[in-house]
Structure formats: C-alpha cells, structure tokens
Design a protein around this motif. Structure first.
Motif, PDB file in Angstrom:
ATOM      1  N   THR A  49       0.532  -1.231  -0.431  1.00  0.00           N
ATOM      2  CA  THR A  49      -0.255   0.151   0.206  1.00  0.00           C
ATOM      3  C   THR A  49       0.811   1.072   0.118  1.00  0.00           C
ATOM      4  N   PHE A 118      -2.707  -1.179  -6.671  1.00  0.00           N
ATOM      5  CA  PHE A 118      -1.375  -1.814  -6.983  1.00  0.00           C
ATOM      6  C   PHE A 118      -0.713  -1.406  -7.864  1.00  0.00           C
ATOM      7  N   LEU A 123       4.140  -8.378  -7.618  1.00  0.00           N
ATOM      8  CA  LEU A 123       3.995  -9.691  -6.965  1.00  0.00           C
ATOM      9  C   LEU A 123       4.344 -11.075  -6.829  1.00  0.00           C
ATOM     10  N   MET A 158      -5.067  -9.289 -10.278  1.00  0.00           N
ATOM     11  CA  MET A 158      -4.692  -8.776  -9.791  1.00  0.00           C
ATOM     12  C   MET A 158      -3.342  -7.520 -10.699  1.00  0.00           C
ATOM     13  N   SER A 161      -5.522  -4.625 -11.461  1.00  0.00           N
ATOM     14  CA  SER A 161      -5.400  -3.284  -9.924  1.00  0.00           C
ATOM     15  C   SER A 161      -3.679  -2.988 -10.384  1.00  0.00           C
ATOM     16  N   ALA A 163      -0.723  -4.780 -10.139  1.00  0.00           N
ATOM     17  CA  ALA A 163       0.439  -5.567  -9.896  1.00  0.00           C
ATOM     18  C   ALA A 163       1.272  -5.952 -11.113  1.00  0.00           C
ATOM     19  N   ILE A 216       3.858  -8.711  -1.699  1.00  0.00           N
ATOM     20  CA  ILE A 216       2.128  -8.990  -1.356  1.00  0.00           C
ATOM     21  C   ILE A 216       2.276 -11.374  -2.679  1.00  0.00           C
ATOM     22  N   LEU A 218      -0.023 -14.654  -3.664  1.00  0.00           N
ATOM     23  CA  LEU A 218      -1.283 -15.402  -3.640  1.00  0.00           C
ATOM     24  C   LEU A 218      -0.566 -16.629  -3.663  1.00  0.00           C
ATOM     25  N   PRO A 267      -5.064 -14.589  -0.251  1.00  0.00           N
ATOM     26  CA  PRO A 267      -3.979 -13.230  -0.246  1.00  0.00           C
ATOM     27  C   PRO A 267      -2.858 -13.380   0.893  1.00  0.00           C
ATOM     28  N   SER A 269       0.740 -11.824   3.271  1.00  0.00           N
ATOM     29  CA  SER A 269       1.881 -10.425   2.864  1.00  0.00           C
ATOM     30  C   SER A 269       2.771  -9.971   3.781  1.00  0.00           C
ATOM     31  N   ASP A 274      -2.223  -4.261   3.932  1.00  0.00           N
ATOM     32  CA  ASP A 274      -2.051  -5.423   2.329  1.00  0.00           C
ATOM     33  C   ASP A 274      -3.298  -6.270   2.148  1.00  0.00           C
ATOM     34  N   MET A 278      -5.999  -6.595  -0.864  1.00  0.00           N
ATOM     35  CA  MET A 278      -6.016  -7.063  -2.576  1.00  0.00           C
ATOM     36  C   MET A 278      -7.089  -7.890  -2.180  1.00  0.00           C
TER      37      MET A 278
END
Length: 529
Positions: A49, A118, A123, A158, A161, A163, A216, A218, A267, A269, A274, A278
């Motif tokens: 963030t 993001f 990522l 993502m 967004s 990332a 961050i 996944l 998510p 992190s 975050d 996410m």
C-alpha cells in the motif's frame, strides 16, 4: 467407526515414525544454520500500500521498486530455494510502462488509487496458480515443462489492479504436503532457520515474503496451506469466505461441485494492511458482500478463544508459547479496548480430524497422480507406485501416494456414517454462526508449535486438524503474526470470523500487528554498515 479406525491406523505409523526419526533429526540439525544476506535497500521494508502511494506520488519509480525486489530474490533464493520460474525482464518492462503513465499525468493520483491500487507494485505467486508463460507444474516432475497458457482469474485481477508478477514460487507436488518439497527443485527452507521448513503447501511463497523478496503474494488453501506457512514464517495470510475468490487456473483442481466450498485462493503479505486491499481486488464482483470499506470499531467486536482443541487423543499438545501468545492478544484487547474476551470450550473441536478429514478426502475428481482417466486400474497403480517409491524408482513424492491410499480407505466409510459426520459438521457450523454472529471473532492456534525442522512434519500430519476444521466449517480466517519465541521463530495464531465477515478478522489482524510489532526481519549474516 470406520473413519476412527482409519485415523488410528494413521496415528500408529506416525508415532512409530516419530520414534525412529526424532533422534536422527536432532542429530542432523545440531549444526548451526546459515543466515540470509542483510536487507540493504530500504524500499523492501515498505508495505505494498505504501509503495503504490510512493509510485503514484513520484517519490520512487516502479522500475526502482521492481529491480530492488529482483535483486533481493537473487540474493536469497540460493539459500531458500523457493523460485520455480520468473519473468524478471518482462516485469522491468511492465514497470517502465507504469512509470510512463505516472509521468504523463494522464490520470490523477486519486484516479490511480481507485482504479489500480497496486499500480507498479511487485507480486509473487504460488506456482500452482497460473501465470501466463511461467511454469505451472504444481511441483510434478513429470510435468516440469508445463507452462500456463493464460493467467488464473486471481492473477488477472491483480494485474488489472496494477500489480506486476515477478515469479512463481515452490509448492510440494500437487500441494499435498505441509513440507515444501518437490522433485523438480528439492526442499524450500525457512528464512528464520534454514534447517527448518516454511511448511506448505504455500511454503515457497511464505519463505519469499518473509525474507523481503516479495511484499504481496497469492497462495491457496484447502487444509491450512495459506495459514500454516504464514505462521511458520511470521507473515499474514487470509483464507477468504468460500466462493468469494475465483479458484479458476489452479492446479490441482477438482470436478466436484463442492470443491469451491472448501478450497480457496487467498492473499499473503508481510503487512496486515495489504490483505483487505488485496481481498477487495480478488473478490471483484463479490467484494460488496464483504463490506470491506465499512469501518470496523474494534471495541464492538466480541472475542472468543480456545488455546487448544480441547484434548484430542490424536493430536499433540499445543506449545506453551502459542498458548501464551493467545493469552497476550486477549489481554491486550481487554486492556486497550475494554473488550471482554470469553474462553469457550467447544466440545466438537477435539473431534476435528473426524469431522473435517472425510468431508475433504471424499471430494471427487481431484487432480492426483492416480486419476482414473490415466490409470484404468488405479488401485493397482497405487500399489506399483508405492513399490517404485520404496525402491527409489518413482517420480512421485510419498505424500501424493499416501493421498491415493487415504482416498481408497475413505471409501470404506459407510454412507450412513459419512452422513452422520456431515450432520455433526453442520451442527458445529451452526454453533460457530450463533457464537460469532456479525460482530465476533474466535482466536485459535494455527498449529501446535512453531517452524519444524525438515522432515518433522511427516509425523505431525494429524495436527492439520487445527486449520482443516476451518475449511470444513467454511469460515474465513486470518493468520496473524504474534511475536517470536525464545528460539527466534515466528508465532502465529488464527483469527476466525463468520462467513462474509472477513473484515472483522482482517481488522483484528491489523490491531495485532500494531500491538505486537508485525513482521520481523530474519537474522542476517552480517550487519548493514
């Protein structure tokens, strides 16, 4: 009765394995652990963030951020062994595009924050989740060359967004182990002690995040695969309410209509702040159901807790340090926010293995090394693979063979008995729903102890019940880092909420991060001058 017999049949070899392996493991790891290189670039110490805010405000370029993380990954991967494949050069080009957009001023800072929260932030992704062009073998040696033809839905969202995917991280074969080992790259290590495991199956992702090689990421979860690795490596991870986040593009998958009730992508992190941002991206059209923008007043949350499962004979005792961590969180919430926390004794939790195991094991059509579309006589192939494994000729790992055996054994459970277990599970689900309502959370251990030495997890499998029961109950859960133990290992606990009340566990996670300091840099081999 049949499943109880299966559980006891599992318990005895694990007890025997512990008797044989524990002295060997103690001797093997008597040596000191190597340490990671120190973190020299301070950009690595910001949340996603914060980094996105800095990029939008031209305090730093996305290219600088991406290159900083790439450099860190190259520093730590030789020790962690967590990278399966990367797109470093393409990521730098993506970052340069972000910087051009920012420099042109075509979009205001507010517009970028709303549309691409993001924008320009790196990522990392668990290798079982498809990233177009990168390896997507789920740790299977026989499919080592398989590459994703398109992004998984979660990765697409993502990217949308802002990332920038950097790499895919290690997972055990078909995500079927709480120790991250596969026959493609070998064993992944824990950054706080390289002799120990980051757990699994999202172990590579957790190890990279904890080492500041990513900010961050996944992961995925059907029995604790997000939460246990997060607990072992001192980061935050969230298992969302089932059905909220798309699981398309994941390997393994299942054709069972109930798969999405128990399995989810979620998510991970280093920083609790975050996770909600996410989750809002990942939930996409379902985000409104979670009311993530609604401000949570910690003082109004009801807190319930258990420090162990109530005394199951199949699980090991929870370590004193984890029990004390839960007590510290309770004390903090009571003294700081005047919350009256209530210790509860939910009787059915001691039967978590019996209530969760059959429901998840009996899901049909799960990708495995013994699928009937590959082997016309699957039981015969299981026996042959077990024989090949014992003679070091199998390209499968032991746990994928064990899954197939468990799957067959679970078929011995009479239909009436299975229905009775499902009914008990439904009853427990209602009990939690009534207990938590729309303003309650439940504190519970993530695992019985902190990061294990490599191979220890093999005889602790039944302790997965602490996390697996939450999948069976279809509850959202956040793993929270609550300080370090005397050995310098992270301590993690679960914060559980009622379905669609994810914002409550995420809010408590942020509060715990503030109170207990959050992520701690792993020990370094030298001090920064």
């Amino acid at each position: 009765m049949a499943w109880r017999v299966v559980l006891w049949l599992l318990w005895f070899p694990m007890w025997l394995l512990k008797c044989v392996m524990k002295p060997f493991i103690s001797l093997r790891y008597i040596r000191r652990s190597k340490k990671l290189p120190p973190i020299r670039n301070k950009l690595l110490l910001h949340s996603a963030t914060a980094l996105a805010h800095m990029i939008r405000n031209r305090q730093v370029t996305s290219e600088e951020v991406v290159k900083a993380f790439i450099s860190r990954i190259r520093d730590v991967n030789p020790l962690l062994n967590c990278m399966m494949d990367n797109r470093f050069e393409a990521a730098i080009l993506d970052a340069r595009y972000v910087d051009r957009v920012v420099q042109t001023g075509a979009k205001s800072e507010q517009q970028m924050a709303k549309e691409t929260p993001f924008f320009g932030v790196p990522l990392s992704v668990k290798e079982s989740i498809a990233v177009k062009g990168l390896k997507h073998s789920a740790g299977q040696l026989r499919f080592e060359g398989r590459r994703a033809q398109e992004d998984a839905e979660a990765v697409k969202l993502m990217r949308a967004s802002g990332a920038i995917p950097l790499l895919v991280t290690s997972t055990p074969e078909l995500c079927m182990m709480i120790e991250t080992y596969n026959k493609i790259i070998g064993t992944t290590n824990n950054p706080y002690d390289l002799r120990r495991t980051p757990s699994g199956s999202s172990g590579g992702e957790a190890a990279l995040l904890a080492s500041a090689g990513s900010v961050i990421g996944l992961g995925s979860d059907i029995g604790g695969s997000l939460r246990i690795p997060a607990a072992f490596t001192g980061i935050f991870a969230h298992k969302p309410t089932p059905g909220v986040v798309s699981h398309s593009g994941h390997n393994p998958t299942s054709t069972d209509e109930n798969w999405g009730r128990f399995f989810t992508i979620g998510p991970m992190s280093r920083y609790a702040e975050d996770l909600a941002a996410m989750l809002k991206v990942l939930a996409h059209e379902n985000a409104d159901k979670l009311q993530l923008d609604e401000k949570v007043d910690i003082r109004t949350i009801k807190v319930y807790y258990m420090q162990d499962d109530g005394g199951s004979v199949l699980t090991n005792g929870v370590s004193r340090e984890i029990k004390e961590a839960i007590a510290r969180v309770v004390e903090y919430l009571q003294t700081t926010h005047a919350i009256v926390a209530q210790k509860v004794d939910i009787k059915e939790m001691r039967h978590a293995n019996a209530l969760s195991g059959p429901i998840i094991i009996q899901l049909n059509g799960i990708t495995s090394v013994h699928r009937t579309d590959v082997h016309p006589k699957p039981w015969g192939s299981i026996f042959m693979d077990l024989l090949r494994f014992c003679t070091c000729l199998s390209d499968c790992t032991f746990t994928t063979i064990c899954y197939a055996i468990l799957k067959k054994l679970s078929l011995l459970i009479p239909t009436a008995k299975l229905q009775k277990l499902k009914n008990r599970n439904e009853s427990l689900k209602k009990e939690f729903s009534q207990l938590l309502g729309n303003n309650g959370v439940f504190l519970y251990p993530t695992f019985i102890d902190c990061a294990n030495f490599h191979l220890e997890s093999y005889y602790k499998m039944l302790n997965l019940s602490y996390t697996m029961i939450m999948n069976a109950l279809e509850l959202p859960v956040t793993n929270c880092h609550v300080g370090m133990n005397k050995q310098g290992l992270p301590i993690g606990i679960q914060v559980v909420a009622a379905p669609f009340q994810d914002r409550l566990s995420l809010a408590v996670a942020k509060e715990i991060e503030v109170a207990f300091g959050g992520w701690v840099e792993p020990p370094a081999s030298e001090k920064v001058a």
